[in-house]
Design a protein around this motif. Structure first.
Motif, PDB file in Angstrom:
ATOM      1  N   LEU A 109       0.840  -1.194   0.000  1.00 11.74           N
ATOM      2  CA  LEU A 109       0.000   0.000   0.000  1.00 11.74           C
ATOM      3  C   LEU A 109       0.877   1.246   0.000  1.00 11.74           C
ATOM      4  N   ILE A 110       0.486   2.234  -0.780  1.00 13.19           N
ATOM      5  CA  ILE A 110       1.241   3.482  -0.854  1.00 13.19           C
ATOM      6  C   ILE A 110       0.969   4.319   0.388  1.00 13.19           C
ATOM      7  N   SER A 111       2.007   4.924   0.931  1.00 11.70           N
ATOM      8  CA  SER A 111       1.863   5.773   2.119  1.00 11.70           C
ATOM      9  C   SER A 111       2.907   6.875   2.086  1.00 11.70           C
ATOM     10  N   GLY A 112       2.703   7.876   2.923  1.00  8.41           N
ATOM     11  CA  GLY A 112       3.701   8.932   3.107  1.00  8.41           C
ATOM     12  C   GLY A 112       4.015   9.742   1.871  1.00  8.41           C
ATOM     13  N   ALA A 113       3.016  10.002   1.040  1.00  7.31           N
ATOM     14  CA  ALA A 113       3.264  10.785  -0.172  1.00  7.31           C
ATOM     15  C   ALA A 113       3.550  12.238   0.174  1.00  7.31           C
ATOM     16  N   SER A 114       4.484  12.839  -0.545  1.00  2.00           N
ATOM     17  CA  SER A 114       4.829  14.245  -0.327  1.00  2.00           C
ATOM     18  C   SER A 114       5.436  14.829  -1.593  1.00  2.00           C
ATOM     19  N   ILE A 115       5.373  16.162  -1.706  1.00  2.59           N
ATOM     20  CA  ILE A 115       5.995  16.885  -2.814  1.00  2.59           C
ATOM     21  C   ILE A 115       7.053  17.801  -2.225  1.00  2.59           C
ATOM     22  N   SER A 116       8.251  17.711  -2.742  1.00  4.04           N
ATOM     23  CA  SER A 116       9.334  18.583  -2.296  1.00  4.04           C
ATOM     24  C   SER A 116       9.761  19.497  -3.435  1.00  4.04           C
ATOM     25  N   SER A 117      10.213  20.693  -3.058  1.00  6.88           N
ATOM     26  CA  SER A 117      10.656  21.679  -4.043  1.00  6.88           C
ATOM     27  C   SER A 117      11.716  22.550  -3.406  1.00  6.88           C
ATOM     28  N   PRO A 118      12.738  22.970  -4.174  1.00 11.66           N
ATOM     29  CA  PRO A 118      13.758  23.860  -3.609  1.00 11.66           C
ATOM     30  C   PRO A 118      13.131  25.126  -3.040  1.00 11.66           C
ATOM     31  N   SER A 119      13.658  25.557  -1.906  1.00 14.61           N
ATOM     32  CA  SER A 119      13.154  26.775  -1.277  1.00 14.61           C
ATOM     33  C   SER A 119      13.832  27.980  -1.913  1.00 14.61           C
ATOM     34  N   ALA A 135       6.943   8.785  -2.317  1.00 14.48           N
ATOM     35  CA  ALA A 135       6.019   8.014  -1.498  1.00 14.48           C
ATOM     36  C   ALA A 135       6.620   6.649  -1.219  1.00 14.48           C
ATOM     37  N   SER A 136       6.118   6.011  -0.165  1.00 12.66           N
ATOM     38  CA  SER A 136       6.525   4.650   0.158  1.00 12.66           C
ATOM     39  C   SER A 136       5.529   3.674  -0.450  1.00 12.66           C
ATOM     40  N   GLY A 137       6.024   2.491  -0.818  1.00 10.13           N
ATOM     41  CA  GLY A 137       5.157   1.487  -1.433  1.00 10.13           C
ATOM     42  C   GLY A 137       5.488   1.296  -2.894  1.00 10.13           C
ATOM     43  N   ASN A 138       4.819   0.324  -3.506  1.00 10.33           N
ATOM     44  CA  ASN A 138       5.033   0.055  -4.926  1.00 10.33           C
ATOM     45  C   ASN A 138       4.256   1.061  -5.766  1.00 10.33           C
ATOM     46  N   ILE A 139       4.961   1.950  -6.463  1.00 16.80           N
ATOM     47  CA  ILE A 139       4.302   2.979  -7.273  1.00 16.80           C
ATOM     48  C   ILE A 139       4.293   2.536  -8.724  1.00 16.80           C
ATOM     49  N   SER A 140       3.081   2.386  -9.261  1.00 18.04           N
ATOM     50  CA  SER A 140       2.938   1.989 -10.663  1.00 18.04           C
ATOM     51  C   SER A 140       2.843   3.191 -11.577  1.00 18.04           C
ATOM     52  N   THR A 141       2.086   4.205 -11.153  1.00 18.63           N
ATOM     53  CA  THR A 141       1.899   5.395 -11.983  1.00 18.63           C
ATOM     54  C   THR A 141       1.990   6.652 -11.120  1.00 18.63           C
ATOM     55  N   THR A 142       2.502   7.713 -11.735  1.00 21.99           N
ATOM     56  CA  THR A 142       2.562   9.028 -11.100  1.00 21.99           C
ATOM     57  C   THR A 142       1.970  10.038 -12.074  1.00 21.99           C
ATOM     58  N   VAL A 143       0.951  10.751 -11.625  1.00 21.83           N
ATOM     59  CA  VAL A 143       0.255  11.720 -12.468  1.00 21.83           C
ATOM     60  C   VAL A 143       0.297  13.079 -11.788  1.00 21.83           C
ATOM     61  N   TRP A 144       0.636  14.117 -12.566  1.00 25.79           N
ATOM     62  CA  TRP A 144       0.690  15.483 -12.044  1.00 25.79           C
ATOM     63  C   TRP A 144      -0.557  16.252 -12.489  1.00 25.79           C
ATOM     64  N   ILE A 145      -1.073  17.064 -11.574  1.00 29.87           N
ATOM     65  CA  ILE A 145      -2.282  17.851 -11.816  1.00 29.87           C
ATOM     66  C   ILE A 145      -2.006  19.286 -11.385  1.00 29.87           C
ATOM     67  N   LYS A 146      -2.467  20.239 -12.184  1.00 30.08           N
ATOM     68  CA  LYS A 146      -2.310  21.659 -11.840  1.00 30.08           C
ATOM     69  C   LYS A 146      -3.684  22.307 -11.832  1.00 30.08           C
ATOM     70  N   ASP A 147      -4.052  22.842 -10.661  1.00 26.77           N
ATOM     71  CA  ASP A 147      -5.353  23.506 -10.511  1.00 26.77           C
ATOM     72  C   ASP A 147      -6.499  22.639 -11.021  1.00 26.77           C
ATOM     73  N   GLY A 148      -6.434  21.348 -10.700  1.00 25.93           N
ATOM     74  CA  GLY A 148      -7.517  20.438 -11.036  1.00 25.93           C
ATOM     75  C   GLY A 148      -7.471  19.846 -12.429  1.00 25.93           C
ATOM     76  N   ARG A 149      -6.468  20.199 -13.231  1.00 29.39           N
ATOM     77  CA  ARG A 149      -6.374  19.677 -14.600  1.00 29.39           C
ATOM     78  C   ARG A 149      -5.035  18.962 -14.797  1.00 29.39           C
ATOM     79  N   PRO A 150      -5.019  17.919 -15.637  1.00 27.72           N
ATOM     80  CA  PRO A 150      -3.754  17.214 -15.879  1.00 27.72           C
ATOM     81  C   PRO A 150      -2.679  18.174 -16.393  1.00 27.72           C
ATOM     82  N   LEU A 151      -1.486  18.056 -15.845  1.00 32.89           N
ATOM     83  CA  LEU A 151      -0.363  18.890 -16.275  1.00 32.89           C
ATOM     84  C   LEU A 151       0.271  18.254 -17.508  1.00 32.89           C
TER      85      LEU A 151
END
Length: 305
Positions: A109-119, A135-151
Motif C-alpha cells: 500500500l502506498i503511504s507517506g506521499a509528499s511533494i518537495s521543491s527547492p526553497s 512516497a513509500s510502497g510500490n508505485i505503478s503510476t505518477t500523475v501530475w495535476i495543476k489547478d484540477g487539470r492534468p499537467l
C-alpha cells in the motif's frame, strides 16, 4: 498419463495487497467423487499437497486455505515475496490429471506521499524550479495535476522519465497555484498537494470607471492588475501626482475641472516591475447644458493659459 485443464484458472494476474488476502479460484464444480489429490506449487516449489491429508510447506502454515471441493486456494497475510506463478495439479477419481497456472502480483500500500521543491523566491521568466513526488510502497503510476487539470509537457514543463519530478524552466505566471501529485498502484492511491508561489506582474493593468459621465455626484475609479504579490498603486491626474496610493481613486463631487486623464501605475515590489494605464474621464454632453459645460471648460482652459 496425460493431463488437461485449460481454462480451470482465469488468465490473471490476480492482484493482492501486503497483509491482505488473495484467492486463486478455479472454475471447477465440485465432483461427485472427491479428487484423489490436489497440489499447489509456487514458482515450481510445492506449497501444499492434499490426498487423504494435507501436507503444507512450513512457510505457509496458517497462511493458506485449500477448498478441497474446487481445488481453489486462498492465501492470507500476503507478502511481497508471494508474487509469482502458482500452479495447481488435480487428480480426479477417474479421468485425466488437470493443471492450471496463474500469476499473483502483490503490492505494498502506498503511504507517506509528499511533494518537495527547492526553497527559493521564484520570479516569472527569471527563475526555474522543480517539484519531486515521493512516497513509500510500490508505485505503478505518477500523475501530475495543476489547478484540477492534468499537467501537460510543454516548452516550460518537462517530466523526468518516471514522472517522479517535473521541471519548470523557467516558471510562468500560470505555474502559480496548486500542484497535485497522484501516485497509485493496483491496490492503493494517494494524492498530495503543494502550493507553488510564482511572483509575477503586474500584468493587464486597467481602470474600471464610468466615462463619459455627467458632473454631479461622486465617482470611484478602480485600478486592477494581475500581480503576485498584490501590486502597489499610485495615481496621477493630467500628469500631476495626486498622492493617492491605493487601488481606489474616489472623486467626492464631480466637477468640470475633474475631467481629464487619470493614470494608474501598478508596481510589484518583488519582481520590481511596473505598468501603467490611463482613463480619459470626460463629460457626457446633452444640449443645452452640454454647450454651457463645454464653454465653461474652454473658458477655464483659456484662463489657465
Amino acid at each position: 498419463m496425460g493431463c488437461t485443464g485449460a481454462g480451470i484458472l482465469p488468465q490473471g494476474p490476480v492482484i493482492g495487497a501486503v497483509a491482505g488476502t488473495a484467492k486463486l479460484t478455479t472454475s471447477i464444480r465440485p465432483p461427485e467423487r472427491p479428487f484423489l489429490s490436489v497440489s499447489w506449487s509456487f514458482n515450481e516449489a510445492n506449497i501444499i499437497t492434499s490426498t487423504s491429508k494435507n501436507v503444507t510447506d512450513a512457510g505457509y502454515a496458517d497462511r493458506i486455505f485449500l477448498d478441497r471441493a474446487t481445488a481453489s486456494l486462498e492465501l492470507r497475510d500476503l507478502r511481497l515475496e508471494d508474487s509469482g506463478d502458482y500452479t495447481v495439479s488435480i487428480m480426479p477419481d477417474g479421468g485425466l490429471r488437470q493443471e492450471g497456472k496463474i500469476t499473483l502480483n502483490v503490492y505494498a500500500l502506498i503511504s507517506g506521499a509528499s511533494i518537495s521543491s527547492p526553497s527559493a523566491v521564484l520570479i516569472e521568466d527569471k527563475s526555474s524550479t522543480n517539484l519531486t513526488c515521493e512516497a513509500s510502497g510500490n508505485i505503478s503510476t505518477t500523475v501530475w495535476i495543476k489547478d484540477g487539470r492534468p499537467l501537460r509537457p510543454s516548452e516550460r514543463v518537462v517530466f523526468s522519465a518516471n514522472n517522479k519530478t517535473v521541471f519548470l524552466q523557467p516558471v510562468h505566471n500560470s505555474h502559480h497555484g496548486t500542484f497535485q501529485c497522484r501516485v497509485s498502484n493496483p491496490v492503493s492511491s494517494l494524492t498530495v498537494a503543494h502550493n507553488l508561489i510564482v511572483n509575477f506582474g503586474p500584468h493587464n493593468v486597467s481602470i474600471v470607471g464610468p466615462s463619459p459621465i455627467s458632473p454631479g455626484p461622486g465617482v470611484a475609479l478602480q485600478c486592477i492588475a494581475a500581480s503576485v504579490p498584490p501590486a502597489n498603486f499610485s495615481w496621477t491626474f493630467n500628469g500631476n501626482d495626486t498622492h493617492v496610493n491605493s487601488s481606489l481613486y474616489v472623486i467626492e463631487q464631480l466637477e468640470v475641472d475633474n475631467f481629464g486623464n487619470y493614470t494608474c501605475t501598478a508596481r510589484n515590489t518583488v519582481t520590481m516591475m511596473e505598468n501603467s494605464t490611463f482613463l480619459n474621464l470626460r463629460a457626457s454632453c446633452t444640449a443645452p447644458c452640454c454647450s454651457f459645460s463645454m464653454l465653461l471648460v474652454g473658458a477655464l482652459t483659456l484662463s489657465l493659459k
